[in-house]
Design a protein around this motif. Structure first.
Motif, PDB file in Angstrom:
ATOM      1  N   UNK A   1     -97.756  75.733  10.851  1.00 39.45           N
ATOM      2  CA  UNK A   1     -98.634  76.904  10.840  1.00 39.45           C
ATOM      3  C   UNK A   1     -97.912  78.109  11.442  1.00 39.45           C
ATOM      4  N   UNK A   2     -97.188  77.892  12.525  1.00 38.26           N
ATOM      5  CA  UNK A   2     -96.395  78.972  13.117  1.00 38.26           C
ATOM      6  C   UNK A   2     -95.349  79.477  12.133  1.00 38.26           C
ATOM      7  N   UNK A   3     -94.724  78.554  11.396  1.00 36.49           N
ATOM      8  CA  UNK A   3     -93.723  78.946  10.407  1.00 36.49           C
ATOM      9  C   UNK A   3     -94.340  79.807   9.311  1.00 36.49           C
ATOM     10  N   UNK A   4     -95.506  79.385   8.813  1.00 37.64           N
ATOM     11  CA  UNK A   4     -96.150  80.147   7.736  1.00 37.64           C
ATOM     12  C   UNK A   4     -96.592  81.529   8.218  1.00 37.64           C
ATOM     13  N   UNK A   5     -97.109  81.620   9.445  1.00 42.52           N
ATOM     14  CA  UNK A   5     -97.543  82.907   9.981  1.00 42.52           C
ATOM     15  C   UNK A   5     -96.370  83.836  10.284  1.00 42.52           C
ATOM     16  N   UNK A   6     -95.171  83.291  10.400  1.00 45.06           N
ATOM     17  CA  UNK A   6     -94.024  84.132  10.749  1.00 45.06           C
ATOM     18  C   UNK A   6     -93.631  85.083   9.628  1.00 45.06           C
ATOM     19  N   UNK A   7     -94.248  84.950   8.426  1.00 49.21           N
ATOM     20  CA  UNK A   7     -94.000  85.946   7.380  1.00 49.21           C
ATOM     21  C   UNK A   7     -94.465  87.325   7.837  1.00 49.21           C
ATOM     22  N   UNK A   8     -95.430  87.366   8.748  1.00 50.26           N
ATOM     23  CA  UNK A   8     -95.907  88.647   9.261  1.00 50.26           C
ATOM     24  C   UNK A   8     -94.816  89.391  10.006  1.00 50.26           C
TER      25      UNK A   8
ATOM     26  N   UNK B   1     -83.302  84.627  13.056  1.00 48.15           N
ATOM     27  CA  UNK B   1     -83.518  85.190  14.383  1.00 48.15           C
ATOM     28  C   UNK B   1     -83.921  84.040  15.274  1.00 48.15           C
ATOM     29  N   UNK B   2     -83.755  84.210  16.560  1.00 47.75           N
ATOM     30  CA  UNK B   2     -84.038  83.109  17.460  1.00 47.75           C
ATOM     31  C   UNK B   2     -85.448  83.081  17.978  1.00 47.75           C
ATOM     32  N   UNK B   3     -86.225  84.144  17.709  1.00 51.15           N
ATOM     33  CA  UNK B   3     -87.537  84.252  18.329  1.00 51.15           C
ATOM     34  C   UNK B   3     -88.495  83.144  17.954  1.00 51.15           C
ATOM     35  N   UNK B   4     -88.594  82.812  16.670  1.00 54.10           N
ATOM     36  CA  UNK B   4     -89.541  81.809  16.227  1.00 54.10           C
ATOM     37  C   UNK B   4     -89.192  80.440  16.800  1.00 54.10           C
TER      38      UNK B   4
ATOM     39  N   UNK C   1    -102.257  84.061  18.497  1.00 53.59           N
ATOM     40  CA  UNK C   1    -103.246  84.583  17.548  1.00 53.59           C
ATOM     41  C   UNK C   1    -103.323  86.107  17.628  1.00 53.59           C
ATOM     42  N   UNK C   2    -103.286  86.659  18.848  1.00 48.92           N
ATOM     43  CA  UNK C   2    -103.377  88.104  19.023  1.00 48.92           C
ATOM     44  C   UNK C   2    -102.171  88.805  18.419  1.00 48.92           C
ATOM     45  N   UNK C   3    -100.995  88.275  18.648  1.00 47.22           N
ATOM     46  CA  UNK C   3     -99.780  88.886  18.108  1.00 47.22           C
ATOM     47  C   UNK C   3     -99.803  88.857  16.581  1.00 47.22           C
ATOM     48  N   UNK C   4    -100.274  87.743  16.002  1.00 43.96           N
ATOM     49  CA  UNK C   4    -100.348  87.650  14.540  1.00 43.96           C
ATOM     50  C   UNK C   4    -101.312  88.676  13.969  1.00 43.96           C
ATOM     51  N   UNK C   5    -102.457  88.852  14.611  1.00 40.48           N
ATOM     52  CA  UNK C   5    -103.458  89.806  14.124  1.00 40.48           C
ATOM     53  C   UNK C   5    -102.938  91.235  14.207  1.00 40.48           C
ATOM     54  N   UNK C   6    -102.213  91.554  15.270  1.00 42.95           N
ATOM     55  CA  UNK C   6    -101.706  92.924  15.434  1.00 42.95           C
ATOM     56  C   UNK C   6    -100.628  93.277  14.409  1.00 42.95           C
TER      57      UNK C   6
END
Length: 418
Positions: free
Chosen positions: A141-148, A8-11, A44-49
């Motif tokens: 870090x963004x790559x690792x959090x993108x598993x969410x 996907x292109x979002x990340x 950070x907020x988007x990841x937590x949600x």
């Protein structure tokens, strides 16, 4: 080298937006101060949600132990590297640093020649400080959090464990490499401007290094100034480091504070630690996510390499070696986490477990049972969407997110100099 398909292109858009916003620190510091905190808070907020909707906490739980072990291994490797950096900086004394010209670097000559041939706008782009070490850390870090967001294969802690384990191995190899042969810095003024170290060599160098062992004037200087080396602070159980680190009265009485001042050292440290981190980030991004954004990150890696040489932070050989060592080490650590083959292998394992039940359901013409069994195979190791996470998993999830965000803050605070 085959590039993975775009997921996907979002990340990729978010990653390039982060780099662009941070570059405003040069173009428009006012807008940078406004937009960067907003962007960090939003990410950070988007990841937590996304925590309540994440279905792979059991996989994250299984990877947590190896993640922590990899972190301890990496921190130990960084401590060893810091001690080694300090040792190669002080062992020959300040006079050696001041008297040694840089090695001839044909890569730098090429860049200087291109400055005369390329358009001025292109040269300015090559000189621009577009991306640095902390950017590459943030991109990973963004790559690792993108598993969410299901953009990268779970578990994210597995990806993080592979990154840190590979970095630790690479840092150990780097320390052994630059400690084997001491090379003069590409910046001859570095040591005198950054350190307060003895001008004379360590007694090991006095005994074995040829110029000090054969030059009568050098030996006379050693005899006259050797008393300056007698300073030995009380470091308790760490006192064995005194002979390696050669502390000075002006540098404080703590061995930890002394190592924090080591930074990247002033000798040429083969290979470049900054480039090694950049290559690991690019390799992780290419394997886990792929797409056009991976190409852009590799272009940024190449930009960083030429700027390291252009600004005399490293010789060309340091950047070249860092690139192929980073690629090879990442390829060798695929057993920890890999984006390839995991889903197929888990499905085959699951299918083997239910083979008997599937055959029996087919014989009984029970199509509902066959569909349910195949659905279980399709879900694989994912948590059932009908069954919410337990309290233990909720606690683990909250702790993981808090711990990860803390690591992000510490990474930016403690690794600004590499």
């Amino acid at each position: 080298m085959r590039w993975p398909a775009v997921k996907s292109g979002g990340l990729g858009v978010v990653a390039m937006t982060y780099v662009a916003v941070d570059y405003l620190r040069i173009l428009s510091p006012t807008w940078h101060e406004r937009l960067q905190p907003v962007l960090w808070s939003l990410l950070a907020l988007v990841a937590v949600t996304r925590i309540p909707f994440y279905r792979h906490w059991s996989a994250e739980f299984r990877a947590a132990i190896f993640f922590l072990a990899s972190m301890i291994f990496m921190l130990s490797a960084l401590l060893f590297e810091a001690c080694t950096v300090r040792f190669v900086t002080v062992v020959l004394g300040l006079n050696w640093h001041n008297g040694r010209p840089p090695l001839p670097d044909t890569g730098q000559w090429l860049l200087l020649a291109l400055n005369e041939k390329l358009p001025e706008a292109v040269v300015e782009i090559l000189r621009a400080h577009i991306i640095g070490l902390h950017h590459y850390l943030m991109l990973f870090i963004m790559l690792a959090f993108s598993v969410l967001f299901e953009s990268v294969k779970a578990p994210g802690l597995g990806l993080g464990a592979r990154y840190m384990f590979t970095m630790a191995v690479g840092r150990l190899l780097r320390a052994v490499t630059f400690a084997s042969t001491i090379l003069p810095s590409a910046r001859p003024w570095c040591a005198s401007s950054r350190y307060s170290i003895p001008g004379h060599p360590h007694r090991w160098a006095q005994k074995y290094y040829v110029p000090y062992a054969s030059d009568a004037n050098a030996i006379r200087q050693v005899i006259e100034w050797d008393i300056a080396y007698d300073y030995r602070p009380d470091w308790g159980s760490m006192s064995f480091l005194i002979d390696f680190l050669r502390p000075n009265t002006s540098e404080g009485s703590s061995w930890y504070s002394l190592l924090k001042k080591a930074g990247g050292g002033c000798n040429d440290l083969v290979y470049s630690g900054h480039m090694f981190v950049a290559v690991l980030t690019a390799m992780a991004w290419m394997e886990a996510y792929g797409g056009f954004s991976s190409v852009l990150i590799w272009l940024l890696v190449m930009h960083s390499a030429q700027r390291e040489v252009r600004e005399r932070h490293h010789y060309s050989v340091d950047c070249v070696v860092a690139i192929y060592v980073g690629i090879l080490l990442w390829k060798m650590t695929g057993f920890i986490w890999s984006a390839k083959g995991g889903t197929g292998d888990s499905r085959l394992t699951k299918l083997g477990k239910i083979q008997g039940r599937l055959l029996q359901a087919a014989k009984d013409s029970d199509m509902d049972e066959v569909r349910e069994l195949l659905k279980d195979v399709e879900l694989g190791n994912q948590e059932s969407p009908k069954q919410g996470p337990s309290k233990v998993m909720w606690l683990f999830a909250s702790g993981t997110i808090f711990f990860s965000l803390t690591i992000v803050i510490l990474a930016f605070t403690w690794t600004s100099d590499g």
